[in-house]
Design a protein around this motif. Structure first.
Motif, mmCIF file in Angstrom:
data_model
loop_
_atom_site.group_PDB
_atom_site.id
_atom_site.type_symbol
_atom_site.label_atom_id
_atom_site.label_comp_id
_atom_site.label_asym_id
_atom_site.label_seq_id
_atom_site.Cartn_x
_atom_site.Cartn_y
_atom_site.Cartn_z
ATOM 1 N N ARG A 5 -0.442 -6.229 -3.096
ATOM 2 C CA ARG A 5 -0.513 -4.938 -3.768
ATOM 3 C C ARG A 5 -0.565 -3.814 -2.735
ATOM 4 O O ARG A 5 -1.323 -3.886 -1.772
ATOM 5 C CB ARG A 5 -1.733 -4.888 -4.697
ATOM 6 C CG ARG A 5 -1.637 -5.882 -5.855
ATOM 7 C CD ARG A 5 -2.884 -5.909 -6.729
ATOM 8 N NE ARG A 5 -2.680 -6.771 -7.890
ATOM 9 C CZ ARG A 5 -2.860 -8.088 -7.884
ATOM 10 N NH1 ARG A 5 -3.262 -8.693 -6.772
ATOM 11 N NH2 ARG A 5 -2.641 -8.802 -8.983
ATOM 12 N N PHE A 6 0.242 -2.795 -2.953
ATOM 13 C CA PHE A 6 0.325 -1.667 -2.025
ATOM 14 C C PHE A 6 -0.999 -0.900 -2.050
ATOM 15 O O PHE A 6 -1.525 -0.571 -3.112
ATOM 16 C CB PHE A 6 1.479 -0.757 -2.437
ATOM 17 C CG PHE A 6 1.787 0.339 -1.467
ATOM 18 C CD1 PHE A 6 2.219 0.058 -0.186
ATOM 19 C CD2 PHE A 6 1.657 1.669 -1.854
ATOM 20 C CE1 PHE A 6 2.516 1.070 0.713
ATOM 21 C CE2 PHE A 6 1.955 2.688 -0.967
ATOM 22 C CZ PHE A 6 2.380 2.394 0.323
ATOM 23 N N ASN A 7 -1.537 -0.614 -0.875
ATOM 24 C CA ASN A 7 -2.827 0.084 -0.793
ATOM 25 C C ASN A 7 -2.688 1.572 -0.470
ATOM 26 O O ASN A 7 -3.679 2.240 -0.171
ATOM 27 C CB ASN A 7 -3.735 -0.586 0.243
ATOM 28 C CG ASN A 7 -3.186 -0.499 1.671
ATOM 29 O OD1 ASN A 7 -2.194 0.190 1.935
ATOM 30 N ND2 ASN A 7 -3.831 -1.202 2.591
ATOM 31 N N GLY A 8 -1.459 2.080 -0.548
ATOM 32 C CA GLY A 8 -1.188 3.464 -0.191
ATOM 33 C C GLY A 8 -0.544 3.612 1.163
ATOM 34 O O GLY A 8 0.068 4.653 1.451
ATOM 35 N N HIS A 9 -0.667 2.578 1.998
ATOM 36 C CA HIS A 9 -0.076 2.595 3.339
ATOM 37 C C HIS A 9 0.812 1.374 3.584
ATOM 38 O O HIS A 9 1.847 1.479 4.249
ATOM 39 C CB HIS A 9 -1.172 2.646 4.408
ATOM 40 C CG HIS A 9 -2.101 3.812 4.282
ATOM 41 N ND1 HIS A 9 -1.749 5.087 4.659
ATOM 42 C CD2 HIS A 9 -3.363 3.897 3.789
ATOM 43 C CE1 HIS A 9 -2.761 5.922 4.424
ATOM 44 N NE2 HIS A 9 -3.741 5.218 3.887
ATOM 45 N N GLU A 10 0.399 0.216 3.063
ATOM 46 C CA GLU A 10 1.121 -1.023 3.304
ATOM 47 C C GLU A 10 0.741 -2.050 2.251
ATOM 48 O O GLU A 10 -0.166 -1.838 1.439
ATOM 49 C CB GLU A 10 0.800 -1.569 4.700
ATOM 50 C CG GLU A 10 -0.661 -1.951 4.863
ATOM 51 C CD GLU A 10 -0.968 -2.559 6.217
ATOM 52 O OE1 GLU A 10 -0.027 -2.842 6.983
ATOM 53 O OE2 GLU A 10 -2.167 -2.778 6.499
ATOM 54 N N TYR A 11 1.452 -3.181 2.295
ATOM 55 C CA TYR A 11 1.066 -4.356 1.524
ATOM 56 C C TYR A 11 0.256 -5.258 2.459
ATOM 57 O O TYR A 11 0.831 -5.986 3.267
ATOM 58 C CB TYR A 11 2.300 -5.103 1.016
ATOM 59 C CG TYR A 11 3.067 -4.402 -0.074
ATOM 60 C CD1 TYR A 11 2.767 -4.614 -1.419
ATOM 61 C CD2 TYR A 11 4.114 -3.529 0.230
ATOM 62 C CE1 TYR A 11 3.474 -3.973 -2.431
ATOM 63 C CE2 TYR A 11 4.835 -2.883 -0.774
ATOM 64 C CZ TYR A 11 4.504 -3.112 -2.100
ATOM 65 O OH TYR A 11 5.215 -2.468 -3.098
#
Length: 265
Positions: A243-249
Motif C-alpha cells: 500500500r502506498f504510504n504517500g512516498h513509496e510502496y
C-alpha cells in the motif's frame, strides 16, 4: 562408479543460477541504438564503458524513450576496504534531451553480479490512478554462487513522474527467488530447492491516492537427488499486498524471503 559430490554441487549451482540473465528469457529486445548509446556516453566520465544498458519507447508516450544503464563508479573509494560500486541511472529522453533522471549507487558484494543483460524495462500498464501510469525497471543482478543457500533477483523498481521528478515508488522488490527448503548445499544428499517467480496485480483499493498492489509468486519445489536428477515435489502460491504510504510502496522485511513477514500462503 559412485556419485561424486562435485556432480551434485554442479546441479545445485545450475538450478540456483537459472534466470540470472533476465534478457535471456524475456520476449523482445531492448537494445539501444548507436545514437542512443552516443547520447548516453556523453554523460559518462572519460574512459568509462557501459556495463549494461536498455532502451525502449514508452507505449503511452511514443515520443518519450525510457533509458536505463549501469557503469562502473571509478571515483575514489573511502578506503581500501570499500566494496566496488556502480552507478545505475534511469532516464526519460525526448526531443534530444534528458527530461528526467534518477541515479543510485549499487554496491557490489558476493550476492550482486552485474552483466550486460542485467536491465529489463517493464512498461506494463501499471495504472496507479486515473491518468497516472507508472513504469518499471527490473535489475537482474542477484547472484547465487556455488553452495549458496539461495538467492534473490529480478528486483523490480517502479517510477512515476511527480512534481517534476522521477519518484522512486518501489525500491527493488525481488521477483525471483531460489532457496533450499530442505537439506544442505554441496552435500552428498538430496535437497529440496524452491524457485519462485513473481508478478504484479493492480488492486481496486487505494491508499494515499494510488492503487494497492499485490505481488503474487508462483513457487515450485524440486527435489534434487544424489545422482543430479530432479523431480517436482510441491508447488505453492505466495502473495503480499503493498500500500502506498504517500512516498513509496514499502516492502518491509523481505531479506529472508520468502519469510512469514512478507509472504502469505
Amino acid at each position: 562408479m559412485g556419485i561424486t559430490k562435485s556432480l551434485v554441487c554442479a546441479t545445485i549451482a545450475t538450478l540456483l543460477l537459472q534466470g540470472i540473465s533476465f534478457g535471456a528469457w524475456a520476449e523482445g529486445e531492448q537494445i539501444c541504438s548507436s545514437n542512443q548509446l552516443a547520447a548516453i556516453k556523453t554523460s559518462l566520465p572519460a574512459n568509462t564503458e557501459l556495463t549494461a544498458s536498455a532502451c525502449k519507447m514508452l507505449p503511452n508516450q511514443p515520443e518519450v524513450t525510457l533509458i536505463s544503464y549501469i557503469f562502473p563508479n571509478n571515483g575514489k573509494q573511502n578506503d581500501d576496504m570499500s566494496l566496488p560500486t556502480s552507478l545505475w541511472r534511469v532516464e526519460l529522453f525526448s526531443q534530444g534531451q534528458v527530461r528526467y533522471r534518477f541515479e543510485e549507487v549499487i554496491e557490489e558484494d558476493a550476492s550482486i553480479h552485474i552483466g550486460s543483460s542485467s536491465i529489463w524495462l517493464d512498461t506494463a500498464p501499471y495504472l496507479l490512478a486515473k491518468g497516472e501510469r507508472a513504469f518499471g525497471v527490473r535489475l537482474d543482478i542477484g547472484y547465487g554462487p556455488s553452495c549458496a543457500d539461495g538467492y534473490r533477483s529480478r528486483f523490480l523498481h517502479l517510477f512515476r513522474k511527480h512534481n517534476g521528478t522521477l519518484q522512486h515508488i518501489m525500491n527493488g522488490a525481488p521477483t525471483l527467488h531460489t532457496y533450499i527448503r530442505k537439506g544442505t548445499p554441496c552435500s552428498p544428499e538430496a535437497i529440496d530447492l524452491e524457485r519462485g517467480v513473481s508478478y504484479i496485480q493492480v488492486l481496486p483499493g487505494m491508499s494515499n491516492g494510488l492503487h494497492d498492489l499485490r505481488i503474487v509468486t508462483k513457487a515450485k519445489t524440486e527435489t534434487v537427488e544424489q545422482d543430479g536428477s530432479t523431480q517436482t515435489s510441491s508447488q505453492r502460491t505466495l502473495s503480499t499486498t503493498l500500500r502506498f504510504n504517500g512516498h513509496e510502496y514499502p516492502l518491509g522485511e523481505w531479506d529472508t524471503l520468502p519469510s512469514k513477514e512478507w509472504w502469505d500462503n
